[in-house]
Structures are given as C-alpha cells and as structure tokens.
Write a protein that holds these residues in place. Sequence first.
Motif, PDB file in Angstrom:
ATOM      1  N   THR A 195       0.829  -1.207   0.000  1.00  0.00           N
ATOM      2  CA  THR A 195       0.000   0.000   0.000  1.00  0.00           C
ATOM      3  C   THR A 195       0.866   1.260   0.000  1.00  0.00           C
ATOM      4  O   THR A 195       0.595   2.227  -0.723  1.00  0.00           O
ATOM      5  N   LEU A 196       1.943   1.248   0.797  1.00  0.00           N
ATOM      6  CA  LEU A 196       2.863   2.387   0.813  1.00  0.00           C
ATOM      7  C   LEU A 196       3.533   2.573  -0.545  1.00  0.00           C
ATOM      8  O   LEU A 196       3.679   3.695  -1.035  1.00  0.00           O
ATOM      9  N   GLU A 197       3.953   1.458  -1.150  1.00  0.00           N
ATOM     10  CA  GLU A 197       4.585   1.541  -2.472  1.00  0.00           C
ATOM     11  C   GLU A 197       3.596   2.075  -3.504  1.00  0.00           C
ATOM     12  O   GLU A 197       3.960   2.897  -4.366  1.00  0.00           O
ATOM     13  N   LEU A 198       2.344   1.632  -3.404  1.00  0.00           N
ATOM     14  CA  LEU A 198       1.317   2.089  -4.351  1.00  0.00           C
ATOM     15  C   LEU A 198       1.086   3.589  -4.216  1.00  0.00           C
ATOM     16  O   LEU A 198       1.009   4.308  -5.225  1.00  0.00           O
ATOM     17  N   GLU A 199       0.993   4.091  -2.992  1.00  0.00           N
ATOM     18  CA  GLU A 199       0.778   5.527  -2.783  1.00  0.00           C
ATOM     19  C   GLU A 199       1.968   6.340  -3.282  1.00  0.00           C
ATOM     20  O   GLU A 199       1.796   7.418  -3.860  1.00  0.00           O
ATOM     21  N   SER A 200       3.176   5.835  -3.061  1.00  0.00           N
ATOM     22  CA  SER A 200       4.372   6.541  -3.532  1.00  0.00           C
ATOM     23  C   SER A 200       4.414   6.615  -5.052  1.00  0.00           C
ATOM     24  O   SER A 200       4.705   7.665  -5.634  1.00  0.00           O
ATOM     25  N   LEU A 201       4.109   5.498  -5.714  1.00  0.00           N
ATOM     26  CA  LEU A 201       4.105   5.469  -7.177  1.00  0.00           C
ATOM     27  C   LEU A 201       3.006   6.370  -7.734  1.00  0.00           C
ATOM     28  O   LEU A 201       3.208   7.068  -8.740  1.00  0.00           O
ATOM     29  N   GLN A 202       1.829   6.362  -7.087  1.00  0.00           N
ATOM     30  CA  GLN A 202       0.726   7.198  -7.568  1.00  0.00           C
ATOM     31  C   GLN A 202       1.068   8.678  -7.424  1.00  0.00           C
ATOM     32  O   GLN A 202       0.780   9.483  -8.325  1.00  0.00           O
ATOM     33  N   ALA A 203       1.708   9.057  -6.306  1.00  0.00           N
ATOM     34  CA  ALA A 203       2.103  10.453  -6.112  1.00  0.00           C
ATOM     35  C   ALA A 203       3.137  10.872  -7.156  1.00  0.00           C
ATOM     36  O   ALA A 203       3.081  11.981  -7.693  1.00  0.00           O
ATOM     37  N   ARG A 204       4.049   9.978  -7.466  1.00  0.00           N
ATOM     38  CA  ARG A 204       5.079  10.293  -8.468  1.00  0.00           C
ATOM     39  C   ARG A 204       4.448  10.453  -9.851  1.00  0.00           C
ATOM     40  O   ARG A 204       4.794  11.365 -10.607  1.00  0.00           O
ATOM     41  N   LEU A 205       3.500   9.575 -10.182  1.00  0.00           N
ATOM     42  CA  LEU A 205       2.833   9.668 -11.484  1.00  0.00           C
ATOM     43  C   LEU A 205       2.007  10.949 -11.579  1.00  0.00           C
ATOM     44  O   LEU A 205       1.991  11.608 -12.630  1.00  0.00           O
ATOM     45  N   ASN A 206       1.325  11.322 -10.483  1.00  0.00           N
ATOM     46  CA  ASN A 206       0.549  12.568 -10.479  1.00  0.00           C
ATOM     47  C   ASN A 206       1.456  13.777 -10.683  1.00  0.00           C
ATOM     48  O   ASN A 206       1.107  14.728 -11.385  1.00  0.00           O
ATOM     49  N   ARG A 207       2.621  13.731 -10.049  1.00  0.00           N
ATOM     50  CA  ARG A 207       3.574  14.829 -10.201  1.00  0.00           C
ATOM     51  C   ARG A 207       4.053  14.941 -11.649  1.00  0.00           C
ATOM     52  O   ARG A 207       4.124  16.045 -12.212  1.00  0.00           O
ATOM     53  N   LEU A 208       4.366  13.820 -12.258  1.00  0.00           N
ATOM     54  CA  LEU A 208       4.802  13.836 -13.657  1.00  0.00           C
ATOM     55  C   LEU A 208       3.680  14.330 -14.571  1.00  0.00           C
ATOM     56  O   LEU A 208       3.929  15.055 -15.542  1.00  0.00           O
ATOM     57  N   ASP A 209       2.451  13.933 -14.257  1.00  0.00           N
ATOM     58  CA  ASP A 209       1.302  14.410 -15.040  1.00  0.00           C
ATOM     59  C   ASP A 209       1.202  15.931 -14.975  1.00  0.00           C
ATOM     60  O   ASP A 209       0.992  16.597 -15.994  1.00  0.00           O
ATOM     61  N   ALA A 210       1.340  16.474 -13.759  1.00  0.00           N
ATOM     62  CA  ALA A 210       1.235  17.930 -13.601  1.00  0.00           C
ATOM     63  C   ALA A 210       2.358  18.657 -14.328  1.00  0.00           C
ATOM     64  O   ALA A 210       2.138  19.694 -14.957  1.00  0.00           O
ATOM     65  N   LEU A 211       3.565  18.102 -14.266  1.00  0.00           N
ATOM     66  CA  LEU A 211       4.713  18.760 -14.891  1.00  0.00           C
ATOM     67  C   LEU A 211       4.642  18.715 -16.410  1.00  0.00           C
ATOM     68  O   LEU A 211       5.138  19.624 -17.086  1.00  0.00           O
ATOM     69  N   THR A 212       4.063  17.642 -16.961  1.00  0.00           N
ATOM     70  CA  THR A 212       3.998  17.514 -18.424  1.00  0.00           C
ATOM     71  C   THR A 212       2.740  18.154 -19.009  1.00  0.00           C
ATOM     72  O   THR A 212       2.722  18.487 -20.192  1.00  0.00           O
TER      73      THR A 212
END
Length: 311
Positions: A195-212
Amino acid sequence: MKKNRTLILLLSFLLLLSIFITACASQDSKAPTLPDYGNEYPGSPAPEPEEAPVDPETPVNPADPSLPEKIIKNAEMTLLSTDPNKTKSDIENKAKSLGGRVSDFSQQNNTYTYVQMTVEVPSDKLDVFLRQINDSGVKVESQSVESENVSDTYYDTETRLGTTRDLLDHYRELLGEARNVEETLQVQSRIDQLTLELESLQARLNRLDALTTNSRVYIEIYQEQDPLLERPSELEPLSWEHVKYFITTGFSRLGTVLLLVAQYLFIGITVGFPIILLIVLIILIIYFVNKRKRRKRLAADAAASAAETRE
C-alpha cells in the motif's frame, strides 16, 4: 515361550505408539509457513523475503515509441517595461485567455518597480503565450526554453503502479484464505508495504502528469526609466533617442488626452441632459415672451403714430 512372545508384542506396540506420538508432536510444533507464491503469480516473490521499495533512481525500461511523448517544458523571460504593473496585468490576461494562471507573484517598489511572477499555461500553448508577449511591444531582454523528455520514467512508473495494484489485490485475496493468526499477520504486513509503495508510485505519477500537462514560465519585469521623466541638461542638445521618443509618445499621449476629453464630455452631456433641457426650455420661453412683448410694443407705437398723423 508364550510369555516371551507376549512381552515382545507389548514392546513392539509401545515402540509404535511412541513413534506415532513423536510424529504428531513434531507436526503440531512445526511453525506454519505460507506456500511460495512466486511461481503461481507472475512477478510476485514469496511472502518471506521483503521486497525493497521502488527506488526513483532505479534504471527504467525504455518506453514504447508508439506511446505519446511526455515532455516537461518550461521557460524563463526577462522583460523591461516603463509600467511593470500594466505589463503584469497584460501577461495575466494573456495567460487566462489560454487557460493558464499566475501561480506565484512578488513585487518590490523602491526607486524602480520590480515584478517577479510564475505563470502556468498548457504545454501545447507555451509557444503561443511566448509569441504573444513578444508581440505585445514590451522589450524582451532575454528568453530561454528548456525541455526534458520523461517518457521512459512516466510509462515505467505507470507500469509499476499497475503491477503493484494487481499484486495488492492478490494479497488481499490471500488474506481471506489465511489459516491462522500468524499467516494473517504475515499477509497483512505485506499488504501494508504494498500500500505504501502504491501511494508513492501514484504520487510520483501525479507529479509527472502535472509537470507535463502545464508549462511554467518564470518572468522577471524590470522597470525601464521613461525618457520623458529624464530632464536633459539645458546646455546639452536632445539625443535622437529622446527626439524619437518625444514624437512617437507625444502623438500617442495627445490622442489619449483628446479621447478622454471626448469621453468625459459625452458623459457630462448624458448625465446633465435633463438640466440642459430645462435651461434650454427656460431660455426659449423667455425669448418668445420678450419677442411677443416687443411685437405688442411695436404695434402700440404704430397705432399711436397713425393717430397722430390723422389729427
């Protein structure tokens, strides 16, 4: 003889009984273990060894060339303006018209005004936004655009996110099949880690989405001294830059003044129309009354003259 045979059978029975009891005790005292699911579920290791969390620095797999590119694109601009506040408002309006916004802003007012702002616009509208600023007439001192292709990182994170989500669902199913408390605790510990790994990956993907998705433009606006505010020495002739500025700016400001006069005159006439109409009516009434009196007086004078002539 018969007695010896009975004794042997009794010893044999006791030996077998002790072996059976020992085997049962050994089986009961053996620690329960989970089966190795590594071969049953692709990519899932056995529950015993703990997997290390996903490290952002881990080398990523190249993205499929057929997928859309994910590019982080930002820009920096340094502008010179005689009116930084007006330039800031114009830039904000341009950003809003393209679906963007001002995300950060600061201003210093000393001898000169200095404005620093961060504008976010859709990445596909960045070139249009920069071209509008260049065409607005403001002086662009410097401009730079930086881009970074993060397609590999983005799609690798997306793949890891999907795999982690499937693995988490698999362990949740195993939680319902746990046979005792120890197995339940082992599976639950693995679920918490995933669950922790999933939340970390989701936060990273959201950040990349916002930046792109949005580009950031970091803008600095410095106030440029207005030549009209500079008083050249009486003994020195005006420079051609002053003359050119006086001519171009003079006509522009004269036109602005005339337009303002016409606008305020129209507003004054519109607002004072009832009073003006009343004054005009009073003047007309006085004029026609005086005119009528004058006619009567002329008619009386004519009648008196005619009477004197007959006498």
